[in-house]
Design a protein around this motif. Structure first.
Motif, short mmCIF file in Angstrom:
data_model
loop_
_atom_site.label_atom_id
_atom_site.label_comp_id
_atom_site.label_asym_id
_atom_site.label_seq_id
_atom_site.Cartn_x
_atom_site.Cartn_y
_atom_site.Cartn_z
N VAL A 1 9.25 3.71 -4.08
CA VAL A 1 8.95 2.21 -4.86
C VAL A 1 7.36 2.24 -5.37
CG1 VAL A 1 10.51 1.29 -3.06
CG2 VAL A 1 8.12 1.85 -2.28
N LYS A 2 6.89 1.23 -5.90
CA LYS A 2 5.71 1.21 -6.35
C LYS A 2 4.82 -0.03 -5.71
CE LYS A 2 6.76 3.11 -10.79
NZ LYS A 2 7.75 3.25 -11.41
N LYS A 3 3.63 0.12 -5.73
CA LYS A 3 2.83 -1.00 -5.12
C LYS A 3 3.10 -2.20 -5.76
CE LYS A 3 -1.91 -2.04 -4.14
NZ LYS A 3 -3.38 -1.86 -4.14
N GLY A 4 3.14 -3.16 -4.95
CA GLY A 4 3.51 -4.54 -5.85
C GLY A 4 5.11 -5.05 -5.99
N GLU A 5 5.76 -3.87 -5.68
CA GLU A 5 7.06 -3.93 -5.93
C GLU A 5 8.06 -4.96 -4.88
OE1 GLU A 5 11.28 -1.33 -6.23
OE2 GLU A 5 9.23 -0.26 -6.50
N VAL A 6 8.66 -5.72 -4.99
CA VAL A 6 9.53 -6.43 -3.90
C VAL A 6 10.66 -5.56 -3.59
CG1 VAL A 6 10.51 -8.61 -3.52
CG2 VAL A 6 8.74 -8.64 -4.78
N VAL A 7 10.87 -5.33 -2.43
CA VAL A 7 11.84 -4.44 -1.84
C VAL A 7 12.94 -5.61 -0.89
CG1 VAL A 7 10.58 -2.40 -1.88
CG2 VAL A 7 10.47 -3.80 0.10
N THR A 8 13.94 -5.02 -0.79
CA THR A 8 14.93 -5.65 0.13
C THR A 8 15.46 -5.08 1.18
OG1 THR A 8 16.87 -5.10 -1.57
CG2 THR A 8 15.69 -7.34 -2.00
N LEU B 1 0.96 -1.16 -0.08
CA LEU B 1 0.00 -0.04 -0.10
C LEU B 1 0.94 1.17 0.10
CD1 LEU B 1 -2.79 1.36 0.49
CD2 LEU B 1 -2.24 1.39 3.04
N ILE B 2 0.49 2.29 -0.79
CA ILE B 2 1.01 3.64 -0.63
C ILE B 2 -0.09 4.36 -0.60
CG2 ILE B 2 2.41 5.19 -1.69
CD1 ILE B 2 3.97 2.91 -3.35
N THR B 3 -0.28 5.35 -0.02
CA THR B 3 -1.28 6.28 0.34
C THR B 3 -0.89 7.68 0.69
OG1 THR B 3 -3.42 6.62 0.95
CG2 THR B 3 -2.06 5.49 2.56
N ASP B 4 -1.69 8.65 0.48
CA ASP B 4 -1.39 10.01 0.96
C ASP B 4 -2.84 10.70 1.30
OD1 ASP B 4 -2.42 10.76 -1.40
OD2 ASP B 4 -0.65 11.80 -2.16
N ASN B 5 -3.83 9.89 1.71
CA ASN B 5 -5.06 10.52 2.02
C ASN B 5 -5.12 10.69 3.64
OD1 ASN B 5 -5.36 7.95 2.71
ND2 ASN B 5 -7.10 7.76 1.50
N THR B 6 -4.04 11.02 4.16
CA THR B 6 -4.12 11.14 5.52
C THR B 6 -3.88 12.53 5.87
OG1 THR B 6 -1.85 10.28 5.81
CG2 THR B 6 -3.56 8.69 6.13
N ASP B 7 -4.47 13.15 6.90
CA ASP B 7 -4.29 14.63 7.19
C ASP B 7 -2.77 14.79 7.90
OD1 ASP B 7 -4.87 17.38 7.18
OD2 ASP B 7 -5.65 17.01 9.51
N ASN B 8 -2.54 14.23 8.96
CA ASN B 8 -1.13 14.50 9.71
C ASN B 8 0.01 13.94 9.43
OD1 ASN B 8 -0.08 16.71 11.10
ND2 ASN B 8 -0.77 15.98 13.05
N GLY C 1 1.03 12.63 6.27
CA GLY C 1 1.80 12.61 4.88
C GLY C 1 1.49 11.15 4.11
N LYS C 2 2.20 10.88 3.41
CA LYS C 2 2.19 9.62 2.66
C LYS C 2 2.47 8.06 3.46
CE LYS C 2 3.24 11.08 -2.03
NZ LYS C 2 3.55 12.37 -1.69
N ILE C 3 1.80 7.34 3.38
CA ILE C 3 2.14 5.83 4.16
C ILE C 3 2.57 4.86 3.37
CG2 ILE C 3 0.94 4.30 5.75
CD1 ILE C 3 -0.70 6.44 6.89
N VAL C 4 3.45 4.08 3.73
CA VAL C 4 3.78 3.00 3.05
C VAL C 4 3.80 1.87 3.54
CG1 VAL C 4 5.94 2.02 1.59
CG2 VAL C 4 5.70 4.50 1.40
N LEU C 5 3.27 0.91 3.35
CA LEU C 5 2.97 -0.54 4.06
C LEU C 5 3.74 -1.62 3.37
CD1 LEU C 5 -0.41 -1.73 5.89
CD2 LEU C 5 0.79 -3.26 4.24
N ILE C 6 4.35 -2.55 3.87
CA ILE C 6 5.16 -3.35 3.44
C ILE C 6 4.91 -4.83 3.94
CG2 ILE C 6 7.65 -4.37 2.83
CD1 ILE C 6 8.47 -1.43 2.60
N ARG C 7 4.55 -5.80 3.23
CA ARG C 7 4.12 -7.08 3.87
C ARG C 7 5.53 -8.00 3.80
NH1 ARG C 7 -1.15 -7.82 4.59
NH2 ARG C 7 -2.64 -6.51 3.39
#
Length: 83
Positions: free
Chosen positions: A37-44, A5-12, A14-20
């Motif tokens: 990074v982009k949604k669906g990307e594998v990160v290390t 998930l990448i979102t920026d619809n939160t008020d205080n 900023g953007k949020i990045v969620l990694i599983r």
């Protein structure tokens, strides 16, 4: 991990990045200003996923990263996973 998930619809926050991650772990990064990074990307481990704003919304001259580590919906101590 996998960027879920990448979102920026939160008020205080900023953007949020969620990694599983494996074993039902989720890392959450808030107050991110620029996402590399982009949604669906594998990160290390050690990969740069974003940068922080130079100022918080309250105009204090400090950037504060919000970080959480969860197993499912339960918060866990991240120190147990840093080596």
């Amino acid at each position: 991990g996998n960027v879920a998930l990448i979102t920026d619809n939160t008020d205080n926050f900023g953007k949020i990045v969620l990694i599983r991650h494996e074993n039902n772990l989720i890392s959450i990064y808030g107050r991110v200003s620029k996402v590399y990074v982009k949604k669906g990307e594998v990160v290390t481990r050690g990969q740069k996923i974003g940068s922080m704003a130079e100022k918080a919304k309250d105009n204090k001259n400090q950037a504060i990263l919000h970080f959480e580590l969860r197993r499912g919906t339960q918060s866990v101590n991240p120190e147990n996973y840093f080596k």
